[in-house]
Scaffold this motif. Structure first.
Motif, PDB file in Angstrom:
ATOM      1  N   PRO A   1      -9.774  22.750  33.418  1.00 25.25           N
ATOM      2  CA  PRO A   1      -9.886  21.885  32.236  1.00 25.25           C
ATOM      3  C   PRO A   1      -9.398  20.477  32.537  1.00 25.25           C
ATOM      4  O   PRO A   1      -8.572  20.272  33.438  1.00 25.25           O
TER       5      PRO A   1
ATOM      6  N   ARG B   1     -18.664  19.467  31.483  1.00 19.35           N
ATOM      7  CA  ARG B   1     -19.227  20.005  30.243  1.00 19.35           C
ATOM      8  C   ARG B   1     -18.188  19.917  29.133  1.00 19.35           C
ATOM      9  O   ARG B   1     -16.988  19.857  29.394  1.00 19.35           O
ATOM     10  N   SER B   2     -18.689  19.943  27.885  1.00 14.13           N
ATOM     11  CA  SER B   2     -17.828  19.846  26.709  1.00 14.13           C
ATOM     12  C   SER B   2     -18.163  20.960  25.727  1.00 14.13           C
ATOM     13  O   SER B   2     -19.331  21.295  25.523  1.00 14.13           O
ATOM     14  N   ASP B   3     -17.113  21.544  25.109  1.00 15.61           N
ATOM     15  CA  ASP B   3     -17.335  22.553  24.076  1.00 15.61           C
ATOM     16  C   ASP B   3     -17.857  21.920  22.791  1.00 15.61           C
ATOM     17  O   ASP B   3     -18.401  22.619  21.929  1.00 15.61           O
TER      18      ASP B   3
ATOM     19  N   THR C   1     -22.284  20.768  23.383  1.00 12.57           N
ATOM     20  CA  THR C   1     -22.673  21.940  24.175  1.00 12.57           C
ATOM     21  C   THR C   1     -23.980  21.755  24.934  1.00 12.57           C
ATOM     22  O   THR C   1     -24.226  22.447  25.916  1.00 12.57           O
TER      23      THR C   1
ATOM     24  N   GLU D   1     -24.300  17.721  29.727  1.00  4.73           N
ATOM     25  CA  GLU D   1     -23.461  17.826  30.917  1.00  4.73           C
ATOM     26  C   GLU D   1     -23.609  16.540  31.727  1.00  4.73           C
ATOM     27  O   GLU D   1     -24.630  15.856  31.636  1.00  4.73           O
TER      28      GLU D   1
ATOM     29  N   LYS E   1     -11.727  17.070  25.454  1.00  5.67           N
ATOM     30  CA  LYS E   1     -11.431  18.067  26.469  1.00  5.67           C
ATOM     31  C   LYS E   1     -12.729  18.459  27.180  1.00  5.67           C
ATOM     32  O   LYS E   1     -13.725  18.799  26.531  1.00  5.67           O
TER      33      LYS E   1
ATOM     34  N   ILE F   1     -14.601  20.533  30.721  1.00  9.83           N
ATOM     35  CA  ILE F   1     -14.465  21.502  31.805  1.00  9.83           C
ATOM     36  C   ILE F   1     -15.027  20.865  33.068  1.00  9.83           C
ATOM     37  O   ILE F   1     -16.167  20.397  33.088  1.00  9.83           O
TER      38      ILE F   1
END
Length: 373
Positions: A51, A237-239, A242, A245, A292, A294
């Motif tokens: 993260p 990538r982001s939550d 979605t 990327e 945040k 990934i």
């Protein structure tokens, strides 16, 4: 006796019926249709996912410094673009101004003292010449030597005092120069905190950064620090977003671990962490600082014998696949290696060119007849 004969006949008939049914089922059993893939060399990539937080690549904060006095004026406003050494704010410090004036008087007094002693030494030289005419050179020197030595000592002391006052002057001037705070780097004024200006809040007075240069900051374990190096490719990538990327690369991996102040105080041992920074190729990323993300870091890329992940089954600590050989399923125990998103490395147990069954159902067993789709 007849009863036993009839029982024997019934048992034989039942056995014959069961055998006949099994023979019938075997002769009419459908051949399983299976999907297969060829075992071959494929390019595999090793990945580490950690993260991170989207941050400004260049940012710094200007805090209130009580020793400088009160903030007289903020010389910029939010949204202003500044260059290095641009004046940002100015302090007002009456005490420093008073010290500067007192220092100037002390310095002037020291120079007057030095000049007065030099004049006395000059007068003593004239006196010595007059005494030479009256008493001779040796007697004249005897009468003025003690006084001359004292004046020379006084001159050294006065000179030292003047040098000390001069150093004080330089210190005061440096403090006065620091009353005007200038920017460390080029950037944009992102925020100004009015409460911090008054000294009420402990937050920064100014937040300056470059919103056009974003990076992702995170931490990695000591194990991952051995695999992650600069310039490795990264997918972000982001939550929240979605369907998005972004591509980037590893810019920095710290050589020294992150210091944990809590651990230092308590003495408890925790996992060692190293900081990492990842740059972003896309300058128009939709995410904002603080998001945040990934970080999917590609740590290796190599060719190896591999099969689709769906072909590999697990039995306890062992792994196996089914291959198709002469129309039948054959179980093969294998040793696996690195896994990618789609494929699993096979170290031992298979040869290139073999056909493996993908997603074998529970009906697929060793020596069962199968038909490739």
């Amino acid at each position: 006796m007849k009863k036993k004969v009839w029982i024997s006949i019934a048992v034989v008939a039942l056995i014959g019926l069961l055998v006949g049914v099994n023979i019938y089922r075997a002769s009419n059993q459908e051949v399983l249709s299976v999907e297969t893939a060829t075992v071959e060399e494929r390019e595999l990539t090793g990945n580490v996912m950690v993260p991170g937080t989207l941050s400004l690549s260049q940012e710094y904060f200007v805090y209130y410094v009580p020793e400088n006095g009160q903030v007289e004026a903020v010389l910029v406003k939010e949204g202003d673009k500044v260059e290095e050494d641009t004046p940002l704010l100015r302090y007002e410090n009456e005490q420093l101004q008073l010290e500067k004036e007192q220092n100037a008087l002390s310095l002037e007094s020291s120079y007057l003292q030095i000049n007065r002693i030099k004049d006395q030494i000059d007068d003593l030289d004239e006196k010595e010449k007059d005494l030479e005419d009256q008493l001779g050179k040796e007697e004249a020197e005897n009468q003025v030597d003690a006084e001359r030595d004292q004046l020379k000592t006084d001159l050294k002391v006065a000179d030292l005092e003047a040098r000390q006052v001069q150093l004080q002057k330089e210190t005061i001037e440096s403090k006065i120069d620091n009353l005007v705070v200038t920017s460390e780097n080029a950037g944009t004024v992102l925020s100004i905190d009015e409460e911090a200006i008054k000294g009420i809040s402990q937050t920064p007075i100014l937040h300056i950064g470059n919103p056009e240069e974003l990076i992702v900051k995170g931490t990695i374990s000591e194990y991952d620090s051995l695999k992650i190096i600069e310039d490795q490719a990264v997918t972000l990538r982001s939550d929240v977003l979605t369907d998005k990327e972004w591509k980037g690369k590893v810019e920095k991996v710290s050589y020294l671990p992150i210091q944990n102040e809590t651990v230092a105080v308590s003495g408890e041992e925790t996992a060692v962490q190293y900081s990492i920074e990842v740059s972003i190729d896309d300058k128009n990323i939709e995410a904002k600082p603080g998001f945040k993300l990934i970080m999917d870091i590609e740590t290796e890329k190599r060719s190896a014998l591999a099969v689709p992940l769906e072909a590999v089954k697990q039995d306890g600590e062992n792994y196996y696949v089914y291959t198709v050989e002469e129309g039948k399923a054959v179980r093969n125990d294998v040793e696996i290696g690195t896994a990618s998103d789609e494929f699993m490395e096979i170290k031992t147990g298979l040869k290139s060119g073999a056909k493996v069954i993908i997603n074998p159902s529970e009906e697929v067993r060793d020596n069962v007849e199968v038909n490739e789709k």
